[in-house]
Scaffold this motif. Sequence first.
Motif, PDB file in Angstrom:
ATOM      1  N   PRO A 210     -50.362  22.466 -34.487  1.00  0.00           N
ATOM      2  CA  PRO A 210     -51.173  23.689 -34.522  1.00  0.00           C
ATOM      3  C   PRO A 210     -51.264  24.284 -33.111  1.00  0.00           C
ATOM      4  O   PRO A 210     -51.462  23.549 -32.139  1.00  0.00           O
ATOM      5  CB  PRO A 210     -52.531  23.178 -35.009  1.00  0.00           C
ATOM      6  CG  PRO A 210     -52.192  21.963 -35.825  1.00  0.00           C
ATOM      7  CD  PRO A 210     -51.026  21.321 -35.127  1.00  0.00           C
ATOM      8  N   GLY A 211     -51.043  25.597 -33.001  1.00  0.00           N
ATOM      9  CA  GLY A 211     -51.034  26.253 -31.696  1.00  0.00           C
ATOM     10  C   GLY A 211     -49.634  26.400 -31.120  1.00  0.00           C
ATOM     11  O   GLY A 211     -49.417  27.162 -30.174  1.00  0.00           O
ATOM     12  N   GLY A 212     -48.659  25.670 -31.683  1.00  0.00           N
ATOM     13  CA  GLY A 212     -47.269  25.775 -31.227  1.00  0.00           C
ATOM     14  C   GLY A 212     -46.570  26.960 -31.873  1.00  0.00           C
ATOM     15  O   GLY A 212     -47.170  27.702 -32.662  1.00  0.00           O
ATOM     16  N   SER A 213     -45.300  27.144 -31.558  1.00  0.00           N
ATOM     17  CA  SER A 213     -44.586  28.338 -32.039  1.00  0.00           C
ATOM     18  C   SER A 213     -44.094  28.202 -33.480  1.00  0.00           C
ATOM     19  O   SER A 213     -43.832  29.184 -34.147  1.00  0.00           O
ATOM     20  CB  SER A 213     -43.415  28.647 -31.120  1.00  0.00           C
ATOM     21  OG  SER A 213     -42.474  27.607 -31.186  1.00  0.00           O
ATOM     22  N   LEU A 214     -43.964  26.969 -33.957  1.00  0.00           N
ATOM     23  CA  LEU A 214     -43.526  26.731 -35.349  1.00  0.00           C
ATOM     24  C   LEU A 214     -44.445  25.657 -35.939  1.00  0.00           C
ATOM     25  O   LEU A 214     -44.043  24.536 -36.224  1.00  0.00           O
ATOM     26  CB  LEU A 214     -42.050  26.299 -35.340  1.00  0.00           C
ATOM     27  CG  LEU A 214     -41.308  26.013 -36.658  1.00  0.00           C
ATOM     28  CD1 LEU A 214     -41.574  27.061 -37.715  1.00  0.00           C
ATOM     29  CD2 LEU A 214     -39.818  25.883 -36.401  1.00  0.00           C
ATOM     30  N   PRO A 215     -45.744  26.006 -36.078  1.00  0.00           N
ATOM     31  CA  PRO A 215     -46.737  24.968 -36.383  1.00  0.00           C
ATOM     32  C   PRO A 215     -46.647  24.424 -37.807  1.00  0.00           C
ATOM     33  O   PRO A 215     -46.498  25.175 -38.766  1.00  0.00           O
ATOM     34  CB  PRO A 215     -48.073  25.693 -36.165  1.00  0.00           C
ATOM     35  CG  PRO A 215     -47.780  27.144 -36.355  1.00  0.00           C
ATOM     36  CD  PRO A 215     -46.354  27.346 -35.909  1.00  0.00           C
ATOM     37  N   VAL A 216     -46.768  23.127 -37.921  1.00  0.00           N
ATOM     38  CA  VAL A 216     -46.859  22.456 -39.217  1.00  0.00           C
ATOM     39  C   VAL A 216     -48.358  22.264 -39.486  1.00  0.00           C
ATOM     40  O   VAL A 216     -49.061  21.706 -38.634  1.00  0.00           O
ATOM     41  CB  VAL A 216     -46.151  21.077 -39.158  1.00  0.00           C
ATOM     42  CG1 VAL A 216     -46.333  20.321 -40.467  1.00  0.00           C
ATOM     43  CG2 VAL A 216     -44.673  21.248 -38.813  1.00  0.00           C
TER      44      VAL A 216
ATOM     45  N   PHE B 163     -40.620   5.992 -46.072  1.00  0.00           N
ATOM     46  CA  PHE B 163     -41.258   7.202 -45.556  1.00  0.00           C
ATOM     47  C   PHE B 163     -42.760   6.947 -45.483  1.00  0.00           C
ATOM     48  O   PHE B 163     -43.385   6.624 -46.494  1.00  0.00           O
ATOM     49  CB  PHE B 163     -40.934   8.384 -46.485  1.00  0.00           C
ATOM     50  CG  PHE B 163     -41.774   9.601 -46.209  1.00  0.00           C
ATOM     51  CD1 PHE B 163     -41.657  10.284 -45.008  1.00  0.00           C
ATOM     52  CD2 PHE B 163     -42.689  10.066 -47.143  1.00  0.00           C
ATOM     53  CE1 PHE B 163     -42.440  11.401 -44.743  1.00  0.00           C
ATOM     54  CE2 PHE B 163     -43.472  11.184 -46.891  1.00  0.00           C
ATOM     55  CZ  PHE B 163     -43.347  11.845 -45.684  1.00  0.00           C
ATOM     56  N   ILE B 164     -43.330   7.063 -44.293  1.00  0.00           N
ATOM     57  CA  ILE B 164     -44.767   6.811 -44.122  1.00  0.00           C
ATOM     58  C   ILE B 164     -45.505   8.133 -44.312  1.00  0.00           C
ATOM     59  O   ILE B 164     -45.549   8.984 -43.419  1.00  0.00           O
ATOM     60  CB  ILE B 164     -45.071   6.209 -42.738  1.00  0.00           C
ATOM     61  CG1 ILE B 164     -44.121   5.040 -42.428  1.00  0.00           C
ATOM     62  CG2 ILE B 164     -46.532   5.761 -42.665  1.00  0.00           C
ATOM     63  CD1 ILE B 164     -44.156   4.593 -40.973  1.00  0.00           C
ATOM     64  N   GLU B 165     -46.072   8.261 -45.474  1.00  0.00           N
ATOM     65  CA  GLU B 165     -46.597   9.552 -45.909  1.00  0.00           C
ATOM     66  C   GLU B 165     -47.736  10.102 -45.036  1.00  0.00           C
ATOM     67  O   GLU B 165     -47.755  11.285 -44.716  1.00  0.00           O
ATOM     68  CB  GLU B 165     -47.077   9.418 -47.360  1.00  0.00           C
ATOM     69  CG  GLU B 165     -47.286  10.737 -47.996  1.00  0.00           C
ATOM     70  CD  GLU B 165     -47.456  10.657 -49.506  1.00  0.00           C
ATOM     71  OE1 GLU B 165     -47.710   9.551 -50.032  1.00  0.00           O
ATOM     72  OE2 GLU B 165     -47.335  11.702 -50.144  1.00  0.00           O
ATOM     73  N   ASP B 166     -48.660   9.246 -44.643  1.00  0.00           N
ATOM     74  CA  ASP B 166     -49.802   9.747 -43.873  1.00  0.00           C
ATOM     75  C   ASP B 166     -49.498   9.885 -42.379  1.00  0.00           C
ATOM     76  O   ASP B 166     -50.367  10.281 -41.606  1.00  0.00           O
ATOM     77  CB  ASP B 166     -51.039   8.868 -44.093  1.00  0.00           C
ATOM     78  CG  ASP B 166     -50.790   7.397 -43.818  1.00  0.00           C
ATOM     79  OD1 ASP B 166     -49.649   6.922 -43.992  1.00  0.00           O
ATOM     80  OD2 ASP B 166     -51.737   6.715 -43.403  1.00  0.00           O
ATOM     81  N   ALA B 167     -48.276   9.581 -41.973  1.00  0.00           N
ATOM     82  CA  ALA B 167     -47.865   9.754 -40.571  1.00  0.00           C
ATOM     83  C   ALA B 167     -46.859  10.892 -40.462  1.00  0.00           C
ATOM     84  O   ALA B 167     -46.049  10.945 -39.530  1.00  0.00           O
ATOM     85  CB  ALA B 167     -47.272   8.449 -40.035  1.00  0.00           C
ATOM     86  N   SER B 168     -46.928  11.800 -41.435  1.00  0.00           N
ATOM     87  CA  SER B 168     -45.974  12.904 -41.523  1.00  0.00           C
ATOM     88  C   SER B 168     -46.653  14.085 -42.218  1.00  0.00           C
ATOM     89  O   SER B 168     -47.508  13.873 -43.079  1.00  0.00           O
ATOM     90  CB  SER B 168     -44.787  12.402 -42.355  1.00  0.00           C
ATOM     91  OG  SER B 168     -43.655  13.182 -42.142  1.00  0.00           O
ATOM     92  N   LYS B 169     -46.299  15.304 -41.847  1.00  0.00           N
ATOM     93  CA  LYS B 169     -46.845  16.501 -42.513  1.00  0.00           C
ATOM     94  C   LYS B 169     -45.701  17.473 -42.751  1.00  0.00           C
ATOM     95  O   LYS B 169     -44.790  17.582 -41.925  1.00  0.00           O
ATOM     96  CB  LYS B 169     -47.900  17.199 -41.643  1.00  0.00           C
ATOM     97  CG  LYS B 169     -49.134  16.382 -41.372  1.00  0.00           C
ATOM     98  CD  LYS B 169     -50.093  16.380 -42.538  1.00  0.00           C
ATOM     99  CE  LYS B 169     -51.280  15.471 -42.217  1.00  0.00           C
ATOM    100  NZ  LYS B 169     -51.980  15.038 -43.410  1.00  0.00           N
ATOM    101  N   ALA B 170     -45.781  18.213 -43.864  1.00  0.00           N
ATOM    102  CA  ALA B 170     -44.716  19.154 -44.228  1.00  0.00           C
ATOM    103  C   ALA B 170     -45.078  20.587 -43.840  1.00  0.00           C
ATOM    104  O   ALA B 170     -46.258  20.950 -43.805  1.00  0.00           O
ATOM    105  CB  ALA B 170     -44.458  19.089 -45.724  1.00  0.00           C
ATOM    106  N   LEU B 171     -44.051  21.363 -43.566  1.00  0.00           N
ATOM    107  CA  LEU B 171     -44.241  22.793 -43.312  1.00  0.00           C
ATOM    108  C   LEU B 171     -44.672  23.471 -44.616  1.00  0.00           C
ATOM    109  O   LEU B 171     -45.563  24.300 -44.628  1.00  0.00           O
ATOM    110  CB  LEU B 171     -42.896  23.366 -42.822  1.00  0.00           C
ATOM    111  CG  LEU B 171     -42.857  24.544 -41.873  1.00  0.00           C
ATOM    112  CD1 LEU B 171     -43.765  24.368 -40.680  1.00  0.00           C
ATOM    113  CD2 LEU B 171     -41.420  24.779 -41.400  1.00  0.00           C
ATOM    114  N   ASP B 172     -44.037  23.074 -45.715  1.00  0.00           N
ATOM    115  CA  ASP B 172     -44.349  23.633 -47.033  1.00  0.00           C
ATOM    116  C   ASP B 172     -44.677  22.462 -47.965  1.00  0.00           C
ATOM    117  O   ASP B 172     -43.800  21.841 -48.555  1.00  0.00           O
ATOM    118  CB  ASP B 172     -43.132  24.421 -47.537  1.00  0.00           C
ATOM    119  CG  ASP B 172     -43.363  25.063 -48.905  1.00  0.00           C
ATOM    120  OD1 ASP B 172     -44.283  24.640 -49.638  1.00  0.00           O
ATOM    121  OD2 ASP B 172     -42.597  25.988 -49.236  1.00  0.00           O
ATOM    122  N   ALA B 173     -45.983  22.162 -48.068  1.00  0.00           N
ATOM    123  CA  ALA B 173     -46.416  20.951 -48.778  1.00  0.00           C
ATOM    124  C   ALA B 173     -46.029  20.973 -50.258  1.00  0.00           C
ATOM    125  O   ALA B 173     -45.708  19.933 -50.838  1.00  0.00           O
ATOM    126  CB  ALA B 173     -47.918  20.767 -48.613  1.00  0.00           C
TER     127      ALA B 173
END
Length: 201
Positions: free
Chosen positions: A15-21, A168-178
């Motif tokens: 968040p706050g970056g140019s391509l925020p997830v 795949f560690i689900e809670d250690a990853s976030k998607a751009l389009d959930a």
Amino acid sequence: MKTLIIVDAQNDFMPGGSLPVPNGDQIVSVINTIQPKFDLVVASQDWHPQNHISFASNHPEKDVFGTIEIQGQSQTLWPDHCVQNTNGARFHPKLNTDCWEAIFRKGTDPSIDSYSAFYDNGHLKSTGLAGYLKEKGSSQLFFCGLAADICVYYSIFDAFKEGFACFFIEDASKALDAERFEKMKAEMVYHGIQIISSKEI
Ligand code: VGL
Ligand code: ZN
């Protein structure tokens, strides 16, 4: 031999970056907690030159999130992100990098994009990560980072094709389009990639 691969946990994807997830920064404390549980920890770093082909700014007639064709493949045009030596390309300041044995950079060639930490999108060039992990004796690869539906997803499938057991560690990853990622998760499960929580490691 358990290996953790932290994909692109960089400021521009936070968040706050140019391509925020969305909620991308929430993974940082989870990753810090799990790192000591692994025999080997490596990271990938999106590392583009300013003239990179994936930047919409380098295609004045095109819009951000539009597409172009590169060697017969569709390429999304992104906002400028992870430009070499900028703050956006740095890892999140709270991410603990002390135990990382290696960082594999990708997207460095201005003319090709590389979502996966292993190969560019056209599978023309290798980053050397697969050979490195094989020489290290890694058998089980655990993936986390950003974005779950882009670079993490492509990295997992490349690793899977190389014959590694993938988690795949689900809670250690976030998607751009959930929403889209929900379908991608079903595809992972179908192929035998295990989706786990950080608490199960
Ligand atoms: C990524 C889009 C463009 C990612 C990198 O790390 O998921 N996404 N470059
Ligand atoms: Zn990129």
